[in-house]
Design a protein around this motif. Structure first.
Motif, PDB file in Angstrom:
ATOM      1  N   ASP A   1       0.827  -1.205   0.000  1.00 53.04           N
ATOM      2  CA  ASP A   1       0.000   0.000   0.000  1.00 53.04           C
ATOM      3  C   ASP A   1       0.862   1.256   0.000  1.00 53.04           C
ATOM      4  OD1 ASP A   1      -2.455  -1.192  -0.148  1.00 53.04           O
ATOM      5  OD2 ASP A   1      -2.795  -1.220   2.017  1.00 53.04           O
ATOM      6  N   ALA A   2       1.906   1.273   0.843  1.00 56.62           N
ATOM      7  CA  ALA A   2       2.793   2.435   0.904  1.00 56.62           C
ATOM      8  C   ALA A   2       3.552   2.599  -0.402  1.00 56.62           C
ATOM      9  CB  ALA A   2       3.764   2.290   2.074  1.00 56.62           C
ATOM     10  N   ALA A   3       4.008   1.499  -0.990  1.00 58.21           N
ATOM     11  CA  ALA A   3       4.713   1.576  -2.269  1.00 58.21           C
ATOM     12  C   ALA A   3       3.807   2.108  -3.357  1.00 58.21           C
ATOM     13  CB  ALA A   3       5.251   0.193  -2.644  1.00 58.21           C
ATOM     14  N   ASP A   4       2.543   1.685  -3.352  1.00 59.83           N
ATOM     15  CA  ASP A   4       1.567   2.148  -4.337  1.00 59.83           C
ATOM     16  C   ASP A   4       1.367   3.657  -4.221  1.00 59.83           C
ATOM     17  OD1 ASP A   4      -0.418   1.767  -6.372  1.00 59.83           O
ATOM     18  OD2 ASP A   4      -1.944   1.967  -4.821  1.00 59.83           O
ATOM     19  N   LEU A   5       1.248   4.147  -2.982  1.00 69.20           N
ATOM     20  CA  LEU A   5       1.079   5.590  -2.776  1.00 69.20           C
ATOM     21  C   LEU A   5       2.314   6.369  -3.255  1.00 69.20           C
ATOM     22  CD1 LEU A   5      -0.320   7.348   0.375  1.00 69.20           C
ATOM     23  CD2 LEU A   5       1.796   8.142  -0.658  1.00 69.20           C
ATOM     24  N   LEU A   6       3.508   5.903  -2.873  1.00 71.64           N
ATOM     25  CA  LEU A   6       4.727   6.633  -3.235  1.00 71.64           C
ATOM     26  C   LEU A   6       4.964   6.616  -4.739  1.00 71.64           C
ATOM     27  CD1 LEU A   6       7.107   5.496  -0.350  1.00 71.64           C
ATOM     28  CD2 LEU A   6       6.051   7.745  -0.654  1.00 71.64           C
ATOM     29  N   ALA A   7       4.675   5.493  -5.378  1.00 72.20           N
ATOM     30  CA  ALA A   7       4.834   5.430  -6.836  1.00 72.20           C
ATOM     31  C   ALA A   7       3.905   6.433  -7.521  1.00 72.20           C
ATOM     32  CB  ALA A   7       4.544   4.007  -7.330  1.00 72.20           C
ATOM     33  N   ALA A   8       2.658   6.498  -7.068  1.00 76.85           N
ATOM     34  CA  ALA A   8       1.719   7.461  -7.653  1.00 76.85           C
ATOM     35  C   ALA A   8       2.133   8.887  -7.344  1.00 76.85           C
ATOM     36  CB  ALA A   8       0.312   7.187  -7.120  1.00 76.85           C
ATOM     37  N   ALA A   9       2.739   9.108  -6.168  1.00 76.96           N
ATOM     38  CA  ALA A   9       3.185  10.453  -5.814  1.00 76.96           C
ATOM     39  C   ALA A   9       4.266  10.949  -6.773  1.00 76.96           C
ATOM     40  CB  ALA A   9       3.707  10.465  -4.374  1.00 76.96           C
ATOM     41  N   VAL A  10       5.171  10.064  -7.178  1.00 80.68           N
ATOM     42  CA  VAL A  10       6.209  10.456  -8.134  1.00 80.68           C
ATOM     43  C   VAL A  10       5.591  10.699  -9.503  1.00 80.68           C
ATOM     44  CG1 VAL A  10       8.341   9.748  -9.290  1.00 80.68           C
ATOM     45  CG2 VAL A  10       7.999   9.218  -6.863  1.00 80.68           C
ATOM     46  N   ARG A  11       4.762   9.776  -9.957  1.00 83.85           N
ATOM     47  CA  ARG A  11       4.133   9.945 -11.273  1.00 83.85           C
ATOM     48  C   ARG A  11       3.213  11.153 -11.295  1.00 83.85           C
ATOM     49  NH1 ARG A  11       3.477   4.206 -10.631  1.00 83.85           N
ATOM     50  NH2 ARG A  11       1.281   4.553 -10.105  1.00 83.85           N
ATOM     51  N   GLY A  12       2.563  11.449 -10.149  1.00 80.34           N
ATOM     52  CA  GLY A  12       1.657  12.585 -10.067  1.00 80.34           C
ATOM     53  C   GLY A  12       2.343  13.898  -9.731  1.00 80.34           C
ATOM     54  N   ARG A  13       3.673  13.911  -9.722  1.00 77.34           N
ATOM     55  CA  ARG A  13       4.486  15.115  -9.538  1.00 77.34           C
ATOM     56  C   ARG A  13       4.243  15.742  -8.157  1.00 77.34           C
ATOM     57  NH1 ARG A  13       7.094  16.084 -14.086  1.00 77.34           N
ATOM     58  NH2 ARG A  13       7.969  17.918 -13.083  1.00 77.34           N
ATOM     59  N   PHE A  14       4.252  14.926  -7.131  1.00 82.98           N
ATOM     60  CA  PHE A  14       4.261  15.447  -5.771  1.00 82.98           C
ATOM     61  C   PHE A  14       5.699  15.800  -5.391  1.00 82.98           C
ATOM     62  CE2 PHE A  14       0.089  14.140  -5.789  1.00 82.98           C
ATOM     63  CZ  PHE A  14      -0.536  14.112  -4.538  1.00 82.98           C
ATOM     64  N   ASN A  15       5.850  16.828  -4.564  1.00 83.75           N
ATOM     65  CA  ASN A  15       7.155  17.125  -3.974  1.00 83.75           C
ATOM     66  C   ASN A  15       7.337  16.219  -2.756  1.00 83.75           C
ATOM     67  OD1 ASN A  15       7.847  19.205  -5.783  1.00 83.75           O
ATOM     68  ND2 ASN A  15       6.668  20.689  -4.604  1.00 83.75           N
ATOM     69  N   VAL A  16       8.377  15.395  -2.784  1.00 82.69           N
ATOM     70  CA  VAL A  16       8.566  14.364  -1.764  1.00 82.69           C
ATOM     71  C   VAL A  16       9.922  14.539  -1.095  1.00 82.69           C
ATOM     72  CG1 VAL A  16       8.695  11.884  -1.304  1.00 82.69           C
ATOM     73  CG2 VAL A  16       7.132  12.750  -3.067  1.00 82.69           C
ATOM     74  N   MET A  17       9.921  14.478   0.236  1.00 80.39           N
ATOM     75  CA  MET A  17      11.166  14.499   1.003  1.00 80.39           C
ATOM     76  C   MET A  17      11.309  13.156   1.713  1.00 80.39           C
ATOM     77  SD  MET A  17      12.425  17.206   3.943  1.00 80.39           S
ATOM     78  CE  MET A  17      12.757  18.505   2.744  1.00 80.39           C
ATOM     79  N   VAL A  18      12.435  12.488   1.472  1.00 81.05           N
ATOM     80  CA  VAL A  18      12.751  11.231   2.146  1.00 81.05           C
ATOM     81  C   VAL A  18      13.656  11.568   3.325  1.00 81.05           C
ATOM     82  CG1 VAL A  18      13.766   8.935   1.936  1.00 81.05           C
ATOM     83  CG2 VAL A  18      12.553   9.946  -0.007  1.00 81.05           C
ATOM     84  N   ALA A  19      13.168  11.349   4.527  1.00 81.95           N
ATOM     85  CA  ALA A  19      13.913  11.698   5.739  1.00 81.95           C
ATOM     86  C   ALA A  19      14.212  10.430   6.525  1.00 81.95           C
ATOM     87  CB  ALA A  19      13.103  12.675   6.602  1.00 81.95           C
ATOM     88  N   GLY A  20      15.153  10.545   7.441  1.00 82.78           N
ATOM     89  CA  GLY A  20      15.439   9.386   8.274  1.00 82.78           C
ATOM     90  C   GLY A  20      16.761   9.462   8.981  1.00 82.78           C
TER      91      GLY A  20
END
Length: 447
Positions: free
Chosen positions: A197-216
């Motif tokens: 489910d999380a992978a599905d959301l993140l993949a769509a976020a990239v294709r849908g041109r969301f600004n994403v920050m990977v933190a950790g």
């Protein structure tokens, strides 16, 4: 193994190659290595004859081959380090002075001490300079005037070396390996780093041109996650990657029009108060604006470039991505504000918070659990940024989070806002975060 003989052969061969290159058309790297191998074999034969005369016995063919291989590694690869770099199981190499070398193996929590890779501080420092030369990044130096260097090795590993002027007496070298260069979100699901489910959301976020920050946290897999997210960008899309040291974020064999950009350290000199020859990530951010790029990806923001990154997220076309160090999800916003304050005295946390609220869409947070026999890296949170809260800080929805609310792998925790949900569904998100299972969890109802 006669390491002194290998060192002497290395010096003779490199000097011979240097003289030959000054009097003829420069050779390709492959041709140079072929010529070097021929010269090494000549020198090994001379060494073997000398050893035979001094000991009264013939040198074995195996000893000659081992010496030739080591001399070749010293000339063109990583010298005595190469045997450790050749192992796919090694994740990290720690050199703490020339006498102490440790390997961190995949699947093991504690490092293992191994044989040294140099016989003196001088030889260890020379090894670092050899690695700079072999990497092709000749603009970098390692000396008293420039006692630290960050370097990309030919196999993609990242090296950080600190000289005795910084450490107080001994050279320290850390080499971080990248075991997953060819990776996508499906592979990370298979490794247990995140759920479908999380992978599905993140993949769509990239294709849908969301600004994403990977933190950790440190060594939590941020670069690996970012590399997997880039696989969701169309192969024909033109975008740029900005890195302090190249780590192979995008595969040029997959992405046809990626523009990779790498920062450059100063040569140690200063002209008018500025570091001579230095190209910072901030410089690269400005150059990227003139390259007709559809989006910008920054390997890691850790300085003033955070302001340009956030400006790109608020003013340029969306779809930008980056990574950032943070100890926990709640520290991400303050970490950004801290970098804003370091960037310029008149910047304020309020400005940083507004930039986050206006430009950042999603934060994916990665954690490390090292309580077992082997460290476990996993996605623990996904936050949707929803604007400014009453206290002036960015407001967010926790879409994924630990099951117990404290730590652990991410499970569905909340609902996306309607607008972002529709955008993600339009970009191909298929899983429903408001499924019966998710609602039952959220309402604490038994299934």
């Amino acid at each position: 193994m006669d390491y002194r003989a290998a060192q002497e052969i290395k010096k003779l061969v490199l000097e011979r190659l240097r003289k030959e290159s000054s009097s003829r058309t420069p050779l390709s790297q492959q041709a140079k290595e072929q010529r070097g191998r021929h010269l090494i074999n000549e020198q090994v034969a001379i060494w073997s004859d000398t050893q035979g005369l001094s000991t009264g016995g013939a040198v074995s063919q195996g000893a000659e081959q081992e010496l030739a291989a080591l001399a070749f590694d010293m000339c063109f690869r990583a010298g005595r380090l190469q045997r450790y770099l050749d192992s796919e199981l090694v994740e990290d190499i720690w050199i703490e002075g020339f006498e102490r070398v440790f390997l961190k193996y995949s699947g093991q929590r504690d490092p293992v001490r191994v044989a040294r890779v140099a016989d003196s501080e001088e030889e260890l420092q020379e090894t670092v300079r050899d690695l700079i030369r072999a990497s092709g990044q000749g603009g970098r130096t390692f000396s008293t005037y420039s006692p630290d260097v960050e370097l990309r090795l030919p196999d993609g590993s990242r090296l950080q070396a600190l000289g005795p002027d910084i450490t107080g007496g001994s050279t320290h070298v850390t080499i971080r390996r990248h075991r997953y260069l060819d990776v996508d979100l499906g592979k990370l699901v298979g490794l247990g780093m995140l759920g479908e489910d999380a992978a599905d959301l993140l993949a769509a976020a990239v294709r849908g041109r969301f600004n994403v920050m990977v933190a950790g946290e440190q060594a939590s897999g941020k670069t690996t996650m970012l590399r997997a997210l880039l696989r969701e960008i169309r192969p024909s899309e033109r975008f740029g990657t900005l890195e302090t040291t190249f780590e192979g974020l995008a595969d040029p064999a997959y992405h046809e029009h990626v523009v990779p950009m790498e920062a450059r350290q100063s040569n140690g000199e200063r002209i008018g108060g500025a570091a001579a020859g230095e190209i910072t990530l901030m410089d690269l951010m400005l150059r990227a604006k003139r390259m007709s790029l559809s989006r910008v990806v920054v390997g890691e923001v850790r300085g003033p470039e955070i302001t340009a990154m956030m400006q790109a997220m608020t003013s340029d076309r969306p779809g930008n991505m980056c990574t950032i160090h943070a100890s926990e999800p709640g520290a991400v916003f303050d970490r950004i504000a801290e970098l804003y304050l370091l960037a310029q005295a008149n910047f304020t946390p309020e400005l940083a918070y507004r930039q986050i609220a206006n430009g950042l869409h999603l934060v994916a947070f990665l954690s490390v659990d090292d309580s077992g026999e082997a460290p476990r890296r996993y996605l623990s949170h996904i936050w949707e940024i929803t604007g400014i809260a009453h206290d002036g800080r960015p407001a967010h929805n926790e879409i994924f989070g630990p099951a117990d609310g404290i730590d652990g792998p991410a499970v569905p925790k909340g609902a996306l806002s309607d607008v972002k949900r529709r955008r993600l569904e339009r970009a191909g998100m298929t899983s429903s975060l408001l499924s019966d299972q998710a609602l039952a969890y959220l309402n604490r109802r038994p299934m």
